[in-house]
Structures are given as C-alpha cells and as structure tokens.
Write an enzyme that holds these catalytic residues in place. Structure first.
Site, short mmCIF file in Angstrom:
data_model
loop_
_atom_site.label_atom_id
_atom_site.label_comp_id
_atom_site.label_asym_id
_atom_site.label_seq_id
_atom_site.Cartn_x
_atom_site.Cartn_y
_atom_site.Cartn_z
N SER A 71 -2.73 18.99 -40.55
CA SER A 71 -3.85 18.96 -39.61
C SER A 71 -5.01 19.77 -40.16
O SER A 71 -4.82 20.70 -40.94
CB SER A 71 -3.40 19.51 -38.26
OG SER A 71 -4.42 19.35 -37.29
N ASP A 72 -6.21 19.41 -39.74
CA ASP A 72 -7.40 20.16 -40.12
C ASP A 72 -8.41 20.05 -39.00
O ASP A 72 -8.49 19.03 -38.30
CB ASP A 72 -8.00 19.62 -41.42
CG ASP A 72 -9.06 20.55 -41.98
OD1 ASP A 72 -8.67 21.63 -42.48
OD2 ASP A 72 -10.25 20.24 -41.88
N THR A 73 -9.20 21.12 -38.82
CA THR A 73 -10.19 21.17 -37.74
C THR A 73 -11.52 21.65 -38.28
O THR A 73 -11.56 22.60 -39.06
CB THR A 73 -9.70 22.11 -36.62
OG1 THR A 73 -8.45 21.62 -36.13
CG2 THR A 73 -10.69 22.18 -35.47
#
Length: 194
Positions: A71-73
């Site tokens: 995941s990445d934000t």
C-alpha cells in the site's frame, strides 16, 4: 473446505499494521524497502498504484506462497504531491498551505499471490478539508513531532484530527489503508472476512 491463505503485509507502517489487525486476520509483516522514486508527471492515482505494487512485488519475490499486500498513500494539493516533511520548516510550509483548504488523499492497494504471480491493483481517494489555523497552532502541532513522518505533515488518527474540519470519502484511505477496498480485493484472493 476453507483453506487458510497466509497474508503478508509489505509495510513497516504501524498505522497499516493496526488497521489490518482491526479486520481480525492473521498476517505477518515483511518490509519492502523499495525505491519510492516515480516518473515526473505521473498522476497521483498512478503513483500510489505503482508504489503499492512495487512494495508488494519486492516482498512476493522472496516468497514461495502467500498473498502479499502492498500500500502507498499520498497527499495532493493543487495537483502537487506532498510527501513526508524533510524537517520542521518543511512541515510548517505544508501545513500553512493546507490550512483553510481542501486537498485529496490517495491510497493505493496491491495484492500479489506469491505462488502464481497473479496480482490486482486499485486505489481510493478522499477529500479532506483542514480548518483555518493560526501560526501558533501550526507550530504547536509540529512541536508534538506527530507530523514528521506523515505525508502532508498531519495524522488524521492522532492529534492532527483536531485540524480536520471535514472529509468526503473513506476515512481509512486517509489513515493509509482503505479497508473496504482492501477487503473486496482480499475476497477475490480467497481471503474472506465475513
């Protein structure tokens, strides 16, 4: 007969770990330590999907089995991605730009079946409005040290929650792992929650 598929979180983020724990799934953590540089001009959704997949692939390449979750934000204001602050003046600059305005948070999610290489990537986005802030409030918030390892220099799940006037979309996207999106993806990989 239901079989247990092992789930591996490709992240060192304590927030993602806590969110995944709330789903009640057993999982292990393996950090990916990938280069997070992306091509200039990529859209925010392309950036988070690319980085989520890169993280998941790095961990999946070291495994024979299991489903790897990456995941990445990112925080986006006026079309610009705001990363983690380099230092306190950088955090001050970001928070000053965000205050009294709306911005968008994008979180990408990638799943890879390490045994087969099958993968799926998606993203979620949420609009966030930060209330107007005084210079003193910004400096006091920075003094808590909470902003220093957060994209956009704030944490919606911490003291930074007092800065957030409203959100439109999924709260968990802002924290760093959109749970509804993730649950649907996990289901397609044979990991059911309900």
């Amino acid at each position: 007969m239901k079989t247990e598929t092992s789930l591996i979180l490709a992240s060192s983020s304590p927030r993602r770990r806590e969110l995944l724990q709330t789903l009640g799934l057993p999982f292990t953590v393996m950090t990916s330590d990938v280069d997070e540089t992306t091509q200039p001009g990529m859209s925010p959704k392309a950036v988070v999907e690319e980085l989520a997949l890169r993280k998941a692939r790095a961990v999946a390449s070291r495994l024979d089995a299991g489903v790897v979750l990456g995941s990445d934000t990112v925080v986006v204001l006026d079309g610009r991605i705001l990363g983690k602050p380099a230092d306190e003046p950088d955090a001050f600059r970001m928070l000053s730009a965000l205050q009294g305005r709306e911005h968008t948070v994008y979180s990408g999610v990638a799943l890879i079946d390490a045994a087969t290489g099958r993968f799926e990537v998606a993203h979620s986005k949420t609009a966030v409005r930060i209330r107007p802030l005084t210079e003193r409030e910004i400096r006091s918030y920075i003094a808590t040290k909470e902003p220093m390892d957060k994209a956009g220099s704030y944490a919606i799940q911490g003291i930074g929650s007092t800065l957030v006037e409203s959100i439109e979309g999924d709260y968990f996207t802002v924290v760093g792992l959109p749970l509804c999106l993730t649950a649907g993806m996990l289901f397609r990989f044979g990991i059911t929650l309900l």
